[in-house]
Write a protein that holds these residues in place. Structure first.
Motif, short mmCIF file in Angstrom:
data_model
loop_
_atom_site.label_atom_id
_atom_site.label_comp_id
_atom_site.label_asym_id
_atom_site.label_seq_id
_atom_site.Cartn_x
_atom_site.Cartn_y
_atom_site.Cartn_z
N LEU A 12 -33.69 18.54 -43.90
CA LEU A 12 -34.89 17.44 -43.76
C LEU A 12 -36.09 17.87 -44.36
CD1 LEU A 12 -34.13 15.99 -40.39
CD2 LEU A 12 -32.95 15.61 -42.41
N TYR A 14 -39.99 18.00 -44.31
CA TYR A 14 -41.06 18.09 -43.31
C TYR A 14 -42.09 16.84 -43.75
CZ TYR A 14 -42.88 19.76 -38.97
OH TYR A 14 -43.49 19.74 -37.69
N ASP A 51 -38.48 14.68 -41.29
CA ASP A 51 -38.65 15.25 -40.08
C ASP A 51 -40.00 15.17 -39.75
OD1 ASP A 51 -38.77 16.99 -38.07
OD2 ASP A 51 -37.92 18.73 -38.87
N THR A 96 -36.96 10.88 -38.40
CA THR A 96 -36.65 11.49 -37.10
C THR A 96 -37.52 10.91 -36.09
OG1 THR A 96 -38.08 13.43 -37.24
CG2 THR A 96 -35.77 13.83 -38.04
#
Length: 176
Positions: A12, A14, A51, A96
């Motif tokens: 993922l 960031y 993320d 997320t």
């Protein structure tokens, strides 16, 4: 040959910075593999997300004087535009930080906890008493941002002039 059902994801990205060449290499290679699987008649779903949790996001948002949610939204928009420009075809791309992820994560955690796979312990962690946030015990250096790596090496945190203190916190760990 029977049709396979395949779920694929990538690391993922960031949500505190832009997509770089290393990210693109992985996503393009994965996209090629997923397309191949579909051409072979397999049901293949490529899912990914930004993320959107962690100290670097809090620090970047603080530096820009915006909320972490505002930072995440802007970065996600740019990430998805980059993926579109490179014709990377995710079946689903999310965050997320989404309500769906929170619900699914809580469900997984509760099931693991009910079966005794989650253990807790208390550790020392760097804590900013002014902003009431906990930092990862990683050394991050970005401009004048320095986070502590050891309790006796505490530095001023992210330009606010407040020295983090060590605080005992409860952590949860998956037990194999």
């Amino acid at each position: 040959m029977s049709r396979r059902k395949i779920l694929v994801t990538s690391a993922l990205p960031y949500a505190n910075g832009e997509i770089h060449l290393g990210h693109l290499l992985e996503y393009i290679q994965t996209d090629i593999w997923v397309r191949f699987q579909k051409m072979m008649g397999n049901e293949c779903h490529y899912v990914c997300a930004d993320d959107a949790h962690g100290t670097p996001i809090m620090l970047k948002a603080n530096e820009l004087s915006i909320t972490p949610e505002e930072l995440i939204a802007g970065v996600s928009e740019r990430h998805q535009a980059d993926f579109k420009d490179f014709s990377i075809g995710f079946s689903q791309y999310h965050s997320t930080h989404s309500d769906e992820n929170k619900e699914i994560s809580a469900d997984i955690y509760n099931k693991l906890n009910d079966k005794g796979f989650i253990k807790t312990r208390t550790i020392s962690q760097a804590f900013d008493p002014e902003k009431q946030i906990v930092f990862c015990l990683l050394k991050l250096v970005s401009k004048s941002i320095h986070l502590p790596i050891l309790p006796n090496g505490l530095n001023k945190a992210y330009n606010n002039g407040i020295s983090p203190v060590m605080r005992r916190i409860l952590v949860f760990k998956y037990r194999v």
